[in-house]
Write a protein that holds these residues in place. Sequence first.
Motif, mmCIF file in Angstrom:
data_model
loop_
_atom_site.group_PDB
_atom_site.id
_atom_site.type_symbol
_atom_site.label_atom_id
_atom_site.label_comp_id
_atom_site.label_asym_id
_atom_site.label_seq_id
_atom_site.Cartn_x
_atom_site.Cartn_y
_atom_site.Cartn_z
ATOM 1 N N LEU A 37 0.824 -1.199 0.000
ATOM 2 C CA LEU A 37 0.000 0.000 0.000
ATOM 3 C C LEU A 37 0.863 1.256 0.000
ATOM 4 N N ASP A 38 1.980 1.212 0.716
ATOM 5 C CA ASP A 38 2.861 2.385 0.765
ATOM 6 C C ASP A 38 3.426 2.706 -0.611
ATOM 7 N N ALA A 39 3.877 1.680 -1.318
ATOM 8 C CA ALA A 39 4.441 1.892 -2.645
ATOM 9 C C ALA A 39 3.377 2.434 -3.592
ATOM 10 N N PHE A 40 2.175 1.894 -3.479
ATOM 11 C CA PHE A 40 1.069 2.370 -4.304
ATOM 12 C C PHE A 40 0.781 3.842 -4.037
ATOM 13 N N ALA A 41 0.681 4.197 -2.738
ATOM 14 C CA ALA A 41 0.349 5.577 -2.372
ATOM 15 C C ALA A 41 1.418 6.551 -2.841
ATOM 16 N N ARG A 42 2.684 6.154 -2.752
ATOM 17 C CA ARG A 42 3.781 7.047 -3.120
ATOM 18 C C ARG A 42 3.832 7.324 -4.621
ATOM 19 N N ARG A 43 3.134 6.518 -5.394
ATOM 20 C CA ARG A 43 3.155 6.699 -6.848
ATOM 21 C C ARG A 43 2.011 7.588 -7.334
ATOM 22 N N ILE A 44 1.188 8.039 -6.421
ATOM 23 C CA ILE A 44 0.047 8.869 -6.787
ATOM 24 C C ILE A 44 0.438 10.347 -6.753
ATOM 25 N N ASP A 45 0.093 11.052 -7.799
ATOM 26 C CA ASP A 45 0.271 12.506 -7.838
ATOM 27 C C ASP A 45 -1.060 13.117 -7.410
ATOM 28 N N PHE A 46 -1.162 13.467 -6.136
ATOM 29 C CA PHE A 46 -2.430 13.942 -5.601
ATOM 30 C C PHE A 46 -2.862 15.269 -6.205
ATOM 31 N N SER A 47 -1.916 16.014 -6.764
ATOM 32 C CA SER A 47 -2.273 17.283 -7.394
ATOM 33 C C SER A 47 -3.094 17.068 -8.669
ATOM 34 N N LYS A 48 -3.037 15.854 -9.205
ATOM 35 C CA LYS A 48 -3.795 15.542 -10.423
ATOM 36 C C LYS A 48 -5.225 15.094 -10.103
ATOM 37 N N LEU A 49 -5.509 14.871 -8.838
ATOM 38 C CA LEU A 49 -6.843 14.441 -8.441
ATOM 39 C C LEU A 49 -7.694 15.637 -8.056
ATOM 40 N N SER A 50 -8.935 15.624 -8.495
ATOM 41 C CA SER A 50 -9.868 16.654 -8.038
ATOM 42 C C SER A 50 -10.195 16.379 -6.570
ATOM 43 N N THR A 51 -10.827 17.352 -5.941
ATOM 44 C CA THR A 51 -11.235 17.162 -4.550
ATOM 45 C C THR A 51 -12.135 15.941 -4.408
ATOM 46 N N LYS A 52 -13.065 15.797 -5.348
ATOM 47 C CA LYS A 52 -13.986 14.650 -5.312
ATOM 48 C C LYS A 52 -13.231 13.345 -5.491
#
Length: 216
Positions: A37-52
């Motif tokens: 799960l940690d590796a998965f989370a670290r690969r996410i660019d949260f700035s690309k996600l909308s608030t929703k």
Amino acid sequence: MNQRRATVRGLFARIRPRQQADPPAEAESAQVEVPELDAFARRIDFSKLSTKQFVQLLDALDMLGKTGAGFELSTMRTETFVWIISQASTEQLDALMAKPNLRHVVFSEIFRRMSDHVRPESGTNEQVVVHWRFSGGTGDDGFDRFQTVIDKGSCKSTMIQDLDPRATLTLTPVDFLKVATGNVNATLLFVKGRVKVRGDIPFAAKFADYFDLPHP
């Protein structure tokens, strides 16, 4: 539940892993390990996600944990949890904490991790009790209430306030989230008046020092 599963499929389809080289022919039949799960989370660019989408992602992870599907927030390293908070925008965190079910999931994770990271020398001389009031809640007067007790190097938090506190702190859930994960300086919030304290103010301002939480 079907709607939540559809959300999971849609979100995970948007989060595409980096291109990997084709495995050797002899390894094709080998079972592919599911990334942590940690590796998965670290690969996410949260700035690309909308608030929703950010809220949907956390909702999906919560659902996967509750169904025993192999992803549980409780297994995520605190360093990664802190990092996610540092990467999320204030708007994303506001939306997250506005969802009653996710709000309490996050509170539970924060207080559990506080217990895991309390300094061993904390509360050796006397029992320390803090009461929390978080705005926008479902309790009396619109607050969610918690109690944290530190005693002889151990820390326990509950929703039952049955002990006299050394200080009672009132703040927004997002400000608490940022302070608890080291993403904002507690003293700064005190100076700005964003934390209301009843009781021992100097103690409340230094309460974070009782913990050794990882920095983002």
